[in-house]
Design a protein around this motif. Structure first.
Motif, PDB file in Angstrom:
ATOM      1  N   ASP A  16       0.787  -1.231   0.000  1.00 35.44           N
ATOM      2  CA  ASP A  16       0.000   0.000   0.000  1.00 35.44           C
ATOM      3  C   ASP A  16       0.821   1.284   0.000  1.00 35.44           C
ATOM      4  OD1 ASP A  16       0.870  -0.200   2.591  1.00 35.44           O
ATOM      5  OD2 ASP A  16      -1.109  -0.311   3.506  1.00 35.44           O
ATOM      6  N   HIS A  41       3.368  -5.252   3.063  1.00 34.56           N
ATOM      7  CA  HIS A  41       2.419  -6.103   3.769  1.00 34.56           C
ATOM      8  C   HIS A  41       2.258  -7.435   3.034  1.00 34.56           C
ATOM      9  CE1 HIS A  41       0.837  -2.818   6.314  1.00 34.56           C
ATOM     10  NE2 HIS A  41       0.767  -2.062   5.245  1.00 34.56           N
ATOM     11  N   HIS A  81       0.863  -6.004  13.847  1.00 29.63           N
ATOM     12  CA  HIS A  81       1.701  -6.079  12.657  1.00 29.63           C
ATOM     13  C   HIS A  81       3.089  -6.538  13.059  1.00 29.63           C
ATOM     14  CE1 HIS A  81      -0.960  -3.204  10.083  1.00 29.63           C
ATOM     15  NE2 HIS A  81      -1.541  -4.342  10.380  1.00 29.63           N
ATOM     16  N   ARG A 105      -7.212 -10.726   1.731  1.00 31.64           N
ATOM     17  CA  ARG A 105      -7.234  -9.270   1.551  1.00 31.64           C
ATOM     18  C   ARG A 105      -8.115  -8.862   0.375  1.00 31.64           C
ATOM     19  NH1 ARG A 105      -3.800  -5.700   3.329  1.00 31.64           N
ATOM     20  NH2 ARG A 105      -2.321  -6.242   4.954  1.00 31.64           N
ATOM     21  N   ARG A 108     -11.837  -9.389   1.239  1.00 30.40           N
ATOM     22  CA  ARG A 108     -12.298  -8.405   2.207  1.00 30.40           C
ATOM     23  C   ARG A 108     -12.415  -7.027   1.578  1.00 30.40           C
ATOM     24  NH1 ARG A 108      -8.191  -4.896   4.884  1.00 30.40           N
ATOM     25  NH2 ARG A 108      -8.925  -4.397   6.963  1.00 30.40           N
ATOM     26  N   GLY A 139      -5.092  -3.492   0.050  1.00 29.67           N
ATOM     27  CA  GLY A 139      -5.388  -2.962   1.384  1.00 29.67           C
ATOM     28  C   GLY A 139      -6.330  -1.780   1.326  1.00 29.67           C
ATOM     29  N   ARG A 140      -6.792  -1.386   2.520  1.00 35.28           N
ATOM     30  CA  ARG A 140      -7.715  -0.252   2.586  1.00 35.28           C
ATOM     31  C   ARG A 140      -7.159   1.002   1.919  1.00 35.28           C
ATOM     32  NH1 ARG A 140      -8.756   0.009   8.748  1.00 35.28           N
ATOM     33  NH2 ARG A 140      -6.935  -1.365   8.820  1.00 35.28           N
ATOM     34  N   PRO A 141      -5.833   1.269   1.971  1.00 33.62           N
ATOM     35  CA  PRO A 141      -5.348   2.470   1.289  1.00 33.62           C
ATOM     36  C   PRO A 141      -5.646   2.473  -0.217  1.00 33.62           C
ATOM     37  CG  PRO A 141      -3.730   1.771   2.905  1.00 33.62           C
ATOM     38  CD  PRO A 141      -4.756   0.670   2.819  1.00 33.62           C
ATOM     39  N   GLN A 157      -6.276   9.944   4.306  1.00 29.38           N
ATOM     40  CA  GLN A 157      -6.558  10.034   5.744  1.00 29.38           C
ATOM     41  C   GLN A 157      -8.040  10.307   6.002  1.00 29.38           C
ATOM     42  OE1 GLN A 157      -4.203   9.321   8.228  1.00 29.38           O
ATOM     43  NE2 GLN A 157      -6.158   9.147   9.292  1.00 29.38           N
ATOM     44  N   PHE A 160     -10.040   7.186   5.652  1.00 28.75           N
ATOM     45  CA  PHE A 160      -9.963   6.354   6.853  1.00 28.75           C
ATOM     46  C   PHE A 160     -10.835   6.936   7.960  1.00 28.75           C
ATOM     47  CE2 PHE A 160      -6.463   4.107   4.953  1.00 28.75           C
ATOM     48  CZ  PHE A 160      -6.511   2.868   5.563  1.00 28.75           C
ATOM     49  N   ALA A 165     -11.463   3.380   8.932  1.00 26.06           N
ATOM     50  CA  ALA A 165     -10.676   3.050  10.128  1.00 26.06           C
ATOM     51  C   ALA A 165     -11.439   2.053  11.006  1.00 26.06           C
ATOM     52  CB  ALA A 165     -10.372   4.327  10.910  1.00 26.06           C
ATOM     53  N   LYS A 174     -10.140  -8.912   8.926  1.00 27.77           N
ATOM     54  CA  LYS A 174      -9.836 -10.060   8.079  1.00 27.77           C
ATOM     55  C   LYS A 174      -9.205 -11.129   8.948  1.00 27.77           C
ATOM     56  CE  LYS A 174      -5.989  -7.297   6.251  1.00 27.77           C
ATOM     57  NZ  LYS A 174      -5.057  -7.516   7.326  1.00 27.77           N
ATOM     58  N   ARG A 203      -5.113   3.243  16.077  1.00 26.40           N
ATOM     59  CA  ARG A 203      -5.597   2.237  15.124  1.00 26.40           C
ATOM     60  C   ARG A 203      -6.542   1.233  15.764  1.00 26.40           C
ATOM     61  NH1 ARG A 203      -0.717   0.867  11.289  1.00 26.40           N
ATOM     62  NH2 ARG A 203       0.423   2.811  11.309  1.00 26.40           N
ATOM     63  N   HIS A 256       5.068   5.302   3.295  1.00 20.30           N
ATOM     64  CA  HIS A 256       4.071   4.752   2.357  1.00 20.30           C
ATOM     65  C   HIS A 256       3.963   5.625   1.101  1.00 20.30           C
ATOM     66  CE1 HIS A 256       2.504   2.249   5.705  1.00 20.30           C
ATOM     67  NE2 HIS A 256       1.655   1.676   4.870  1.00 20.30           N
ATOM     68  N   LYS A 260       0.850   8.471   2.999  1.00 21.82           N
ATOM     69  CA  LYS A 260       1.014   8.936   4.387  1.00 21.82           C
ATOM     70  C   LYS A 260       2.032  10.050   4.380  1.00 21.82           C
ATOM     71  CE  LYS A 260      -0.159   4.968   7.194  1.00 21.82           C
ATOM     72  NZ  LYS A 260       0.327   3.991   8.173  1.00 21.82           N
TER      73      LYS A 260
HETATM   74  P1  AMP Z   1      -5.282  -3.119   5.758  1.00 24.84           P
HETATM   75  O1  AMP Z   1      -3.962  -3.785   5.593  1.00 24.84           O
HETATM   76  O2  AMP Z   1      -6.138  -3.186   4.576  1.00 24.84           O
HETATM   77  O3  AMP Z   1      -5.995  -3.474   7.044  1.00 24.84           O
HETATM   78  O4  AMP Z   1      -4.929  -1.551   5.915  1.00 24.84           O
HETATM   79  C1  AMP Z   1      -3.969  -1.214   6.874  1.00 24.84           C
HETATM   80  C2  AMP Z   1      -3.127  -0.091   6.344  1.00 24.84           C
HETATM   81  O5  AMP Z   1      -3.930   1.066   6.253  1.00 24.84           O
HETATM   82  C3  AMP Z   1      -2.011   0.246   7.310  1.00 24.84           C
HETATM   83  O6  AMP Z   1      -0.848  -0.431   6.983  1.00 24.84           O
HETATM   84  C4  AMP Z   1      -1.845   1.704   7.069  1.00 24.84           C
HETATM   85  O7  AMP Z   1      -1.116   1.880   5.884  1.00 24.84           O
HETATM   86  C5  AMP Z   1      -3.256   2.186   6.802  1.00 24.84           C
HETATM   87  N1  AMP Z   1      -4.037   2.598   7.991  1.00 24.84           N
HETATM   88  C6  AMP Z   1      -4.575   1.807   8.966  1.00 24.84           C
HETATM   89  N2  AMP Z   1      -5.281   2.519   9.850  1.00 24.84           N
HETATM   90  C7  AMP Z   1      -5.216   3.796   9.430  1.00 24.84           C
HETATM   91  C8  AMP Z   1      -5.762   5.032   9.916  1.00 24.84           C
HETATM   92  N3  AMP Z   1      -6.547   5.069  11.012  1.00 24.84           N
HETATM   93  N4  AMP Z   1      -5.489   6.147   9.221  1.00 24.84           N
HETATM   94  C9  AMP Z   1      -4.728   6.113   8.108  1.00 24.84           C
HETATM   95  N5  AMP Z   1      -4.188   4.984   7.597  1.00 24.84           N
HETATM   96  C10 AMP Z   1      -4.418   3.856   8.247  1.00 24.84           C
END
Ligand code: AMP
Ligand code: FE
Ligand code: FE
Ligand code: ZN
Length: 309
Positions: A16, A41, A81, A105, A108, A139-141, A157, A160, A165, A174, A203, A256, A260
């Motif tokens: 990500d 990751h 992590h 991943r 999800r 990933g979520r990003p 941000q 999230f 978040a 997951k 987090r 990142h 970030k």
């Molecule tokens: P995932 O692996 O899909 O669960 O996403 C996790 C990733 O999202 C982390 O490694 C960070 O890069 C980013 N991340 C997680 N929580 C936050 C947050 N609250 N705000 C911004 N980025 C976040």
């Protein structure tokens, strides 16, 4: 060696981050780093490209950040992590677990995107997944960036904070690896393990000190003490815990790219601590070594196996 600058936690576009692995090692060199670890990751897919693009004078520590879980005192699931370094990326059980996590991943991320689309938000689950190669750790990003492109939010941000978040409306957990099992996998593959940002409280719930002590007894090598998401109190507690448990202390940016604000080398690891970390990996037979240009020696073994890419 004086003034050796070491950053042991960065992400490329293979997970990500936004820099591809070659751009990432160039950014590390431009930031004045002497040593950088690539810790995407749940994948080692960036190692070869990073090693091939290494600028002279920069050492690459091959690594990964494994998605793990634990439980806290109240029985709540805690996301953990685990940074893993210098392990054999061809170890079959590890390869299988990383593949499982990447599939998990994708499923999800699609499920989150489907729920958003059903609620009328501007996201197309098929487009999102089609843009992510299968050896990428989705990933979520990635979804957050799509929401920025669609104009729903101004930044990753904000995506999230409003939607993704832990605890927000579209958050989904997951099935990660129990952290004890992940330590065992990496130890068996000849690597060293460091808990990433253990007390980054924004987090969600964080790992307990009792669990950290138990993991130290199981072969954990170190704790990431200096991290952008740790306040001074968290750093002080972690430094004390690392001393008490005889663990290595690290400091790293968790860069990142544009996802970030952290910059390469924003936080660094003391050279003596890095040496101790490499020694802990060497004590576990069968891993790989840091790479410098020209890439060769023990580093070449996994590449020759044809699975390093
Ligand atoms: P995932 O692996 O899909 O669960 O996403 C996790 C990733 O999202 C982390 O490694 C960070 O890069 C980013 N991340 C997680 N929580 C936050 C947050 N609250 N705000 C911004 N980025 C976040
Ligand atoms: Fe990340
Ligand atoms: Fe992390
Ligand atoms: Zn990270």
């Amino acid at each position: 060696m004086l003034d050796v600058r070491i950053d042991l936690h960065t992400h490329s576009s293979v997970s990500d981050g936004t820099d591809d692995p070659a751009a990432l090692v160039r950014a590390a060199a431009d930031a004045g780093l002497d040593v950088v670890a690539l810790t995407d990751h749940d994948t080692t897919a960036g190692w070869r490209a990073a090693a091939e693009a290494l600028p002279p004078g920069l050492t690459l520590v091959p690594g990964a950040e494994l998605s793990c879980e634990s439980v806290d005192d109240e029985g709540r699931r805690v996301s953990v992590h685990l940074l893993a370094y210098l392990f054999d990326p061809t170890a079959p059980e590890l390869v299988a677990e990383q593949e499982r996590l990447r599939i998990e991943r994708r499923g999800r991320l699609r499920a989150i995107a489907v729920r958003m689309a059903e609620d009328g938000l501007p996201v197309d689950p098929d487009d999102l997944l089609a843009g992510l190669p299968t050896d990428t750790a989705a990933g979520r990003p990635h979804l957050a960036r799509a929401l920025v492109r669609a104009g729903l939010v101004h930044s990753v941000q904000e995506a999230f904070d409003r939607y993704l978040a832990t605890g927000r409306e579209y958050y989904m957990a997951k099935a990660d690896t129990p952290v004890e099992a992940a330590i065992d996998l990496i130890t068996a593959a000849g690597g060293a393990t460091v808990l990433a940002h253990p007390f980054a409280g924004t987090r969600g719930p964080t790992i307990t000190e009792e669990t950290v002590a138990a993991l130290a007894g199981r072969g954990l090598s170190g704790l990431e003490v200096d991290h952008p998401d740790h306040d001074p109190a968290a750093r002080a507690r972690l430094a004390g815990l690392a001393d008490e448990l005889n663990l290595v202390h690290t400091g790293s940016s968790d860069y990142h790219g544009a996802n970030k604000s952290a910059t390469p080398g924003q936080e660094t690891t003391d050279p003596a601590q890095f040496t101790a970390l490499v020694e802990r990996a060497s004590a576990n037979a069968g891993g790989t070594g840091p790479a410098t240009r020209p890439v060769g020696g023990a580093w070449g073994a996994w590449e020759e196996a044809g699975t390093g890419s």
